[in-house]
Design a protein around this motif. Sequence first.
Motif, PDB file in Angstrom:
ATOM      1  N   ILE A 432      -7.970 -11.748  34.796  1.00 26.14           N
ATOM      2  CA  ILE A 432      -8.471 -12.417  36.209  1.00 26.14           C
ATOM      3  C   ILE A 432      -9.727 -12.073  36.787  1.00 26.14           C
ATOM      4  CG2 ILE A 432      -4.983 -11.192  36.019  1.00 26.14           C
ATOM      5  CD1 ILE A 432      -7.009  -8.064  36.941  1.00 26.14           C
ATOM      6  N   HIS A 433      -9.326 -12.350  38.124  1.00 24.33           N
ATOM      7  CA  HIS A 433     -10.549 -12.611  38.939  1.00 24.33           C
ATOM      8  C   HIS A 433     -12.286 -12.983  38.476  1.00 24.33           C
ATOM      9  CE1 HIS A 433     -13.598 -10.193  41.837  1.00 24.33           C
ATOM     10  NE2 HIS A 433     -12.159  -9.387  42.465  1.00 24.33           N
ATOM     11  N   GLY A 434     -12.021 -13.939  38.430  1.00 21.38           N
ATOM     12  CA  GLY A 434     -12.167 -14.928  37.804  1.00 21.38           C
ATOM     13  C   GLY A 434     -12.620 -17.274  37.882  1.00 21.38           C
ATOM     14  N   GLU A 435     -13.606 -17.249  37.946  1.00 18.52           N
ATOM     15  CA  GLU A 435     -13.049 -18.557  38.353  1.00 18.52           C
ATOM     16  C   GLU A 435     -13.464 -19.053  36.704  1.00 18.52           C
ATOM     17  OE1 GLU A 435     -12.926 -20.391  40.880  1.00 18.52           O
ATOM     18  OE2 GLU A 435     -14.037 -19.514  42.371  1.00 18.52           O
ATOM     19  N   PRO A 436     -12.428 -20.497  36.483  1.00 17.20           N
ATOM     20  CA  PRO A 436     -11.864 -20.826  35.245  1.00 17.20           C
ATOM     21  C   PRO A 436     -12.793 -21.127  34.041  1.00 17.20           C
ATOM     22  CG  PRO A 436     -10.867 -22.000  36.920  1.00 17.20           C
ATOM     23  CD  PRO A 436     -11.486 -20.928  38.058  1.00 17.20           C
ATOM     24  N   LYS A 437     -14.116 -22.220  35.003  1.00 18.05           N
ATOM     25  CA  LYS A 437     -14.903 -22.172  33.964  1.00 18.05           C
ATOM     26  C   LYS A 437     -15.572 -21.033  33.236  1.00 18.05           C
ATOM     27  CE  LYS A 437     -20.017 -24.238  33.755  1.00 18.05           C
ATOM     28  NZ  LYS A 437     -21.056 -25.026  34.596  1.00 18.05           N
ATOM     29  N   GLN A 438     -15.968 -19.556  33.955  1.00 13.75           N
ATOM     30  CA  GLN A 438     -16.656 -18.220  33.074  1.00 13.75           C
ATOM     31  C   GLN A 438     -15.297 -17.735  32.857  1.00 13.75           C
ATOM     32  OE1 GLN A 438     -17.204 -19.975  36.725  1.00 13.75           O
ATOM     33  NE2 GLN A 438     -19.262 -20.046  35.715  1.00 13.75           N
ATOM     34  N   GLN A 439     -14.026 -18.119  33.265  1.00 12.45           N
ATOM     35  CA  GLN A 439     -12.785 -16.896  32.155  1.00 12.45           C
ATOM     36  C   GLN A 439     -13.070 -17.707  30.946  1.00 12.45           C
ATOM     37  OE1 GLN A 439     -10.177 -17.392  35.029  1.00 12.45           O
ATOM     38  NE2 GLN A 439     -10.026 -15.702  35.244  1.00 12.45           N
ATOM     39  N   ALA A 440     -12.710 -19.269  30.505  1.00 14.85           N
ATOM     40  CA  ALA A 440     -13.091 -20.015  29.477  1.00 14.85           C
ATOM     41  C   ALA A 440     -13.900 -19.291  28.686  1.00 14.85           C
ATOM     42  CB  ALA A 440     -13.216 -21.854  30.002  1.00 14.85           C
ATOM     43  N   THR A 441     -15.114 -19.715  28.755  1.00 14.39           N
ATOM     44  CA  THR A 441     -16.457 -18.640  27.708  1.00 14.39           C
ATOM     45  C   THR A 441     -15.733 -17.864  27.567  1.00 14.39           C
ATOM     46  OG1 THR A 441     -18.380 -19.949  29.080  1.00 14.39           O
ATOM     47  CG2 THR A 441     -18.747 -18.227  27.819  1.00 14.39           C
ATOM     48  N   PHE A 442     -15.602 -16.945  28.858  1.00 15.61           N
ATOM     49  CA  PHE A 442     -15.008 -15.156  27.952  1.00 15.61           C
ATOM     50  C   PHE A 442     -14.477 -15.432  27.123  1.00 15.61           C
ATOM     51  CE2 PHE A 442     -14.314 -10.846  30.003  1.00 15.61           C
ATOM     52  CZ  PHE A 442     -15.557 -10.123  28.876  1.00 15.61           C
ATOM     53  N   LYS A 443     -12.759 -15.884  27.394  1.00 15.88           N
ATOM     54  CA  LYS A 443     -11.649 -16.067  26.559  1.00 15.88           C
ATOM     55  C   LYS A 443     -12.365 -16.728  24.625  1.00 15.88           C
ATOM     56  CE  LYS A 443      -7.569 -18.473  25.687  1.00 15.88           C
ATOM     57  NZ  LYS A 443      -7.824 -18.682  24.544  1.00 15.88           N
ATOM     58  N   ARG A 444     -12.926 -17.229  25.114  1.00 12.94           N
ATOM     59  CA  ARG A 444     -13.432 -17.681  23.463  1.00 12.94           C
ATOM     60  C   ARG A 444     -14.307 -16.733  22.575  1.00 12.94           C
ATOM     61  NH1 ARG A 444     -18.477 -19.464  22.141  1.00 12.94           N
ATOM     62  NH2 ARG A 444     -19.012 -19.730  24.569  1.00 12.94           N
ATOM     63  N   VAL A 445     -15.331 -15.579  24.246  1.00 14.05           N
ATOM     64  CA  VAL A 445     -16.230 -14.794  23.508  1.00 14.05           C
ATOM     65  C   VAL A 445     -15.652 -13.220  22.451  1.00 14.05           C
ATOM     66  CG1 VAL A 445     -17.556 -13.198  24.324  1.00 14.05           C
ATOM     67  CG2 VAL A 445     -17.911 -15.838  24.713  1.00 14.05           C
ATOM     68  N   ILE A 446     -14.038 -13.276  23.824  1.00  7.28           N
ATOM     69  CA  ILE A 446     -13.581 -12.246  23.506  1.00  7.28           C
ATOM     70  C   ILE A 446     -12.951 -12.125  21.436  1.00  7.28           C
ATOM     71  CG2 ILE A 446     -11.387 -10.625  23.967  1.00  7.28           C
ATOM     72  CD1 ILE A 446     -11.777 -11.246  26.773  1.00  7.28           C
ATOM     73  N   GLU A 447     -12.217 -13.294  21.398  1.00  9.80           N
ATOM     74  CA  GLU A 447     -11.195 -13.572  20.931  1.00  9.80           C
ATOM     75  C   GLU A 447     -12.281 -14.245  18.988  1.00  9.80           C
ATOM     76  OE1 GLU A 447      -7.561 -15.923  22.635  1.00  9.80           O
ATOM     77  OE2 GLU A 447      -9.663 -17.581  21.693  1.00  9.80           O
ATOM     78  N   GLU A 448     -13.704 -14.532  19.638  1.00 13.93           N
ATOM     79  CA  GLU A 448     -14.741 -14.597  18.608  1.00 13.93           C
ATOM     80  C   GLU A 448     -15.047 -13.676  17.943  1.00 13.93           C
ATOM     81  OE1 GLU A 448     -17.575 -17.716  19.750  1.00 13.93           O
ATOM     82  OE2 GLU A 448     -16.384 -18.881  19.235  1.00 13.93           O
ATOM     83  N   ARG A 449     -15.837 -12.944  19.490  1.00 10.15           N
ATOM     84  CA  ARG A 449     -15.966 -11.182  18.717  1.00 10.15           C
ATOM     85  C   ARG A 449     -15.505  -9.659  18.510  1.00 10.15           C
ATOM     86  NH1 ARG A 449     -21.824 -11.229  22.990  1.00 10.15           N
ATOM     87  NH2 ARG A 449     -22.290 -13.834  22.707  1.00 10.15           N
ATOM     88  N   LEU A 450     -14.251  -9.727  19.519  1.00 14.60           N
ATOM     89  CA  LEU A 450     -13.251  -8.800  19.692  1.00 14.60           C
ATOM     90  C   LEU A 450     -12.366  -8.601  18.414  1.00 14.60           C
ATOM     91  CD1 LEU A 450     -13.601  -7.707  22.873  1.00 14.60           C
ATOM     92  CD2 LEU A 450     -15.030  -6.773  20.924  1.00 14.60           C
ATOM     93  N   HIS A 451     -11.495 -10.528  18.431  1.00 13.70           N
ATOM     94  CA  HIS A 451     -10.477 -11.042  17.637  1.00 13.70           C
ATOM     95  C   HIS A 451      -9.391 -10.741  18.498  1.00 13.70           C
ATOM     96  CE1 HIS A 451     -13.724 -11.751  14.425  1.00 13.70           C
ATOM     97  NE2 HIS A 451     -14.152 -11.220  14.670  1.00 13.70           N
ATOM     98  N   LYS A 452      -9.349 -10.320  20.173  1.00 13.80           N
ATOM     99  CA  LYS A 452      -7.513  -9.717  20.165  1.00 13.80           C
ATOM    100  C   LYS A 452      -7.779 -11.449  21.079  1.00 13.80           C
ATOM    101  CE  LYS A 452      -8.725  -6.011  20.277  1.00 13.80           C
ATOM    102  NZ  LYS A 452      -8.220  -4.729  19.030  1.00 13.80           N
TER     103      LYS A 452
END
Length: 465
Positions: A432-452
């Motif tokens: 939440i609390h973010g723009e779509p572009k930033q969120q798409a990047t963050f989603k990818r990083v969380i799934e790659e690094r934290l596997h969540k």
Amino acid sequence: MAIIQSFGAAQTVTGSCHFLQLKKGPKILVDCGYFQGRDEELIFEPFDFDPKKVNILLITHGHLDHIGRIPKLVKEGFDGKVIALRATMDLAEVILMDSAKIAEEDYKTALKKAKRSGQEKTVRPPVYTSDDAQAVFDLTIQYAEYNKAIQIAPDVKVTFRNAGHILGSATIQIEFAEEGVSKSVVFSGDLGGRDDLIMPSPTPVKSTDALYIESTYGDRDHRGLQETVKEFKEILNSTLNNQGNVLIPSFAIERTQEILLLLKQMYYDNELPVCKVFLDSPMAIRATQIYTNYHHQLNDSADKLMQRDGSVFDFPYLQYSLKNQDSMLINEQESGCIIIAGSGMCTGGRILHHFKHRLWDERNSVIFVGYQVQGTLGRQMIDGAESIQLYHESIKVNARIHMINGFSAHADQSNLLAWMADFDKLDKVFLIHGEPKQQATFKRVIEERLHKTTHIVEYAEEVWI
């Protein structure tokens, strides 16, 4: 099962408002914030839920985009309990009353202009008035304390933990049991970084089924604080030693207090030339007093200053300009001044008067210490405007314009990931609390690094916990 719907801060950075409906238990709203920027028109829209059916309002912190629609919520029927830290409610009173006053003044001005052309019926009244804002503080308010669970129903408890963002900011964990099964959801609110001038690092949370986390800077890291402070000091010293003045448009809460603390540290370290420092913002002065009242919630740097001379912020060079005449007297100072005034994006406030008197002088400097939204006067200046229009007059921009990006009360990507990595159990992540572009990047990083498993929340969608 519990249902969560986000009626704000869903694929946008403002309007935080999250509605939790338990199968058996109270209906809980987490924040009720103002929409800003391109979404501002949404504040006039009716809520997509019934305010009368909300039993409890939990507040993560006192910024307008997290509290700004609470008077509207009350006006439209909410009469339940509010739970927040005492410091948050003190800051909220300053912010909401100021917001209402500005809205009322803007309405009067627009109505006056419309009457001259017979179009007064086209002018919308303010979203809420000062009386509506005051009504918030007539509600039943329960004050939370960090790390102490509050039982709000037989099988429901909430825990506020320090979020390190601004004074009184908190992450909120809601734990509940349904049909013998224990569940938990955490709302991050806004998280601070691990290297902040005035706030302590966010407190870790160890276990939850679902995490609703901000993603404002989920795609990037901030500039280093040491490098930021070094540039700030160099600009100050260069300008003051050249018989110039430094103008700092600053946000009243957090950024102003960070700058004051930094200036005081420079004074004690003999790094600040002899000068006069004016805090020329009634709202920032009130906020600074509130920070002083709750100095025990600040970090070790603030505590050391408090122990040294009995004040976190006061030092011999600092003067508070509360009244209009105090502000006007600053104009008599030809050189050797640091002037901190609102508004932070130069959309109004006393900083405009100081621009009028000092922007044309090439000896002076303007330091922007906060993000400048597209379309604001501040943005025009950092984009290289050669002149600006103020009070029906063209003002030449001869002063040196500086943008220092490292001052941020928001956690960056590395800070967010580090805080999330402290969880022993974390099943699902909701952005939440973010723009779509930033969120798409963050989603990818969380799934790659934290596997969540990570989901970007859409407006009003039903999330089952």
